[in-house]
Design a protein around this motif. Sequence first.
Motif, PDB file in Angstrom:
ATOM      1  N   VAL A  47       0.839  -1.067   0.093  1.00 36.80           N
ATOM      2  CA  VAL A  47       0.153   0.170   0.033  1.00 36.80           C
ATOM      3  C   VAL A  47       0.920   1.431   0.005  1.00 36.80           C
ATOM      4  O   VAL A  47       0.471   2.273  -0.709  1.00 36.80           O
ATOM      5  N   PHE A  48       1.866   0.974   0.981  1.00 35.81           N
ATOM      6  CA  PHE A  48       2.945   2.256   0.891  1.00 35.81           C
ATOM      7  C   PHE A  48       3.463   2.731  -0.776  1.00 35.81           C
ATOM      8  O   PHE A  48       3.506   3.786  -0.863  1.00 35.81           O
ATOM      9  N   THR A  49       4.003   1.497  -1.181  1.00 32.51           N
ATOM     10  CA  THR A  49       4.542   1.952  -2.581  1.00 32.51           C
ATOM     11  C   THR A  49       3.283   2.301  -3.607  1.00 32.51           C
ATOM     12  O   THR A  49       3.824   3.188  -4.246  1.00 32.51           O
ATOM     13  N   LEU A  50       2.394   1.807  -3.363  1.00 33.29           N
ATOM     14  CA  LEU A  50       1.038   2.243  -4.565  1.00 33.29           C
ATOM     15  C   LEU A  50       0.743   3.653  -4.184  1.00 33.29           C
ATOM     16  O   LEU A  50       0.277   4.480  -5.043  1.00 33.29           O
ATOM     17  N   GLY A  51       0.728   4.171  -2.972  1.00 27.85           N
ATOM     18  CA  GLY A  51       0.496   5.275  -2.329  1.00 27.85           C
ATOM     19  C   GLY A  51       1.318   6.592  -2.933  1.00 27.85           C
ATOM     20  O   GLY A  51       1.097   7.660  -2.755  1.00 27.85           O
ATOM     21  N   ILE A  52       2.690   6.180  -3.081  1.00 26.47           N
ATOM     22  CA  ILE A  52       3.527   7.132  -3.368  1.00 26.47           C
ATOM     23  C   ILE A  52       3.295   8.214  -4.468  1.00 26.47           C
ATOM     24  O   ILE A  52       3.210   9.349  -4.351  1.00 26.47           O
ATOM     25  N   ILE A  65       9.371  10.357  -4.648  1.00 28.95           N
ATOM     26  CA  ILE A  65       9.794   9.061  -5.853  1.00 28.95           C
ATOM     27  C   ILE A  65      10.770   8.318  -5.225  1.00 28.95           C
ATOM     28  O   ILE A  65      10.925   7.321  -5.622  1.00 28.95           O
ATOM     29  N   ARG A  66      11.974   8.879  -4.584  1.00 28.41           N
ATOM     30  CA  ARG A  66      13.249   8.392  -4.169  1.00 28.41           C
ATOM     31  C   ARG A  66      12.539   7.075  -2.991  1.00 28.41           C
ATOM     32  O   ARG A  66      13.719   6.286  -3.098  1.00 28.41           O
ATOM     33  N   PHE A  67      11.725   7.114  -2.392  1.00 29.96           N
ATOM     34  CA  PHE A  67      11.255   6.132  -1.421  1.00 29.96           C
ATOM     35  C   PHE A  67      10.451   5.130  -2.272  1.00 29.96           C
ATOM     36  O   PHE A  67      10.477   4.127  -1.758  1.00 29.96           O
ATOM     37  N   ARG A  68       9.918   5.064  -3.504  1.00 27.88           N
ATOM     38  CA  ARG A  68       9.363   3.996  -4.176  1.00 27.88           C
ATOM     39  C   ARG A  68       9.795   2.679  -4.339  1.00 27.88           C
ATOM     40  O   ARG A  68       9.300   1.757  -3.824  1.00 27.88           O
ATOM     41  N   ARG A  69      11.153   2.867  -4.803  1.00 29.18           N
ATOM     42  CA  ARG A  69      11.876   1.600  -5.162  1.00 29.18           C
ATOM     43  C   ARG A  69      12.067   1.010  -3.721  1.00 29.18           C
ATOM     44  O   ARG A  69      11.943  -0.287  -3.662  1.00 29.18           O
ATOM     45  N   GLY A 171      -8.344  -3.715   1.487  1.00 23.70           N
ATOM     46  CA  GLY A 171      -8.825  -3.661   0.102  1.00 23.70           C
ATOM     47  C   GLY A 171      -9.390  -2.483  -0.288  1.00 23.70           C
ATOM     48  O   GLY A 171      -9.399  -2.022  -1.440  1.00 23.70           O
ATOM     49  N   ALA A 172     -10.185  -1.673   0.651  1.00 22.31           N
ATOM     50  CA  ALA A 172     -10.525  -0.369   0.383  1.00 22.31           C
ATOM     51  C   ALA A 172      -9.345   0.519  -0.112  1.00 22.31           C
ATOM     52  O   ALA A 172      -9.342   1.219  -1.139  1.00 22.31           O
ATOM     53  N   LEU A 173      -8.424   0.634   0.697  1.00 26.45           N
ATOM     54  CA  LEU A 173      -7.167   1.405   0.356  1.00 26.45           C
ATOM     55  C   LEU A 173      -6.282   0.978  -0.954  1.00 26.45           C
ATOM     56  O   LEU A 173      -6.394   1.929  -1.711  1.00 26.45           O
ATOM     57  N   ALA A 174      -6.480  -0.414  -1.401  1.00 27.69           N
ATOM     58  CA  ALA A 174      -5.892  -0.409  -2.609  1.00 27.69           C
ATOM     59  C   ALA A 174      -6.730  -0.084  -3.733  1.00 27.69           C
ATOM     60  O   ALA A 174      -6.289   0.215  -4.716  1.00 27.69           O
TER      61      ALA A 174
END
Length: 208
Positions: A47-52, A65-69, A171-174
């Motif tokens: 979720v954190f990755t998708l939220g970036i 963006i530096r955090f996503r990877r 699921g709602a967050l995703a």
Amino acid sequence: MDQGRRISFLTCPVLGMVWRIIKSDLGANPVEFLQHATGDWTLWFLVFTLGITPFRNLFKLPDLIRFRRMLGLFAFFYVCLHFITCLGPDQSFDVAAMWKDVAKRPFITVGFAAFVLLIPLATTSTAGWIRRLGGKRWQLLHRSIYLAAVCGFIHYYWLVKSDVRKPLFYGALAAILLIWRLGTWFSKRGSAVSMKLSSQRAPANPSE
Ligand code: HEM
């Protein structure tokens, strides 16, 4: 935050687990505790990755963006631990028994599918792979993180016997993140198509 600090911050959950193992503070069923903790952290890191990207665009924070990877790699790290906690104590590292379980229990099948989907993403997360695949192909491949998140949700929803509030919350967050992404994709595509149409309609010689 520098790279080292970011890594130590993101390893807090696993250090917490190690600390509880050392203190023998894993409750009545230590294996179940570790399976659940590693499963939960996998979902959160997904979720954190998708939220970036939405966060970055909404709050105009391009540096995020530096955090996503790194967040994506941590999701993979936790799913590997989760997989080991399932394969090890439950199956005594017997790969044949694990395959049987994958084929027999639908919630394991879909969890395993999510795990498999994350493998190429973790492997191709380097700058070298972006170059080798080309930006467009790399992006297309990395969109499968949404599919992995959906499979992760189904896995969680199917395994919960009574109280489905936690999986539904996840699921709602995703779903929100996925809908947001689809919305931006369609609006970008729509404006690209209308630009193309208007350039086709415009006469080459304005005096014609
Ligand atoms: C991206 C992939 C995956 C995600 C996101 C995920 C997530 C989760 C979550 C959130 C839980 C429950 C945590 C809780 O109740 O608080 C869980 C439990 C579990 N997962 Fe996964 N999982 C994944 C992959 C896998 C794989 C590959 C396997 C095994 C091959 C697996 C086997 C299990 C098992 C056995 C449980 C415990 C079920 C029970 O308590 O009866 N998971 N997983």
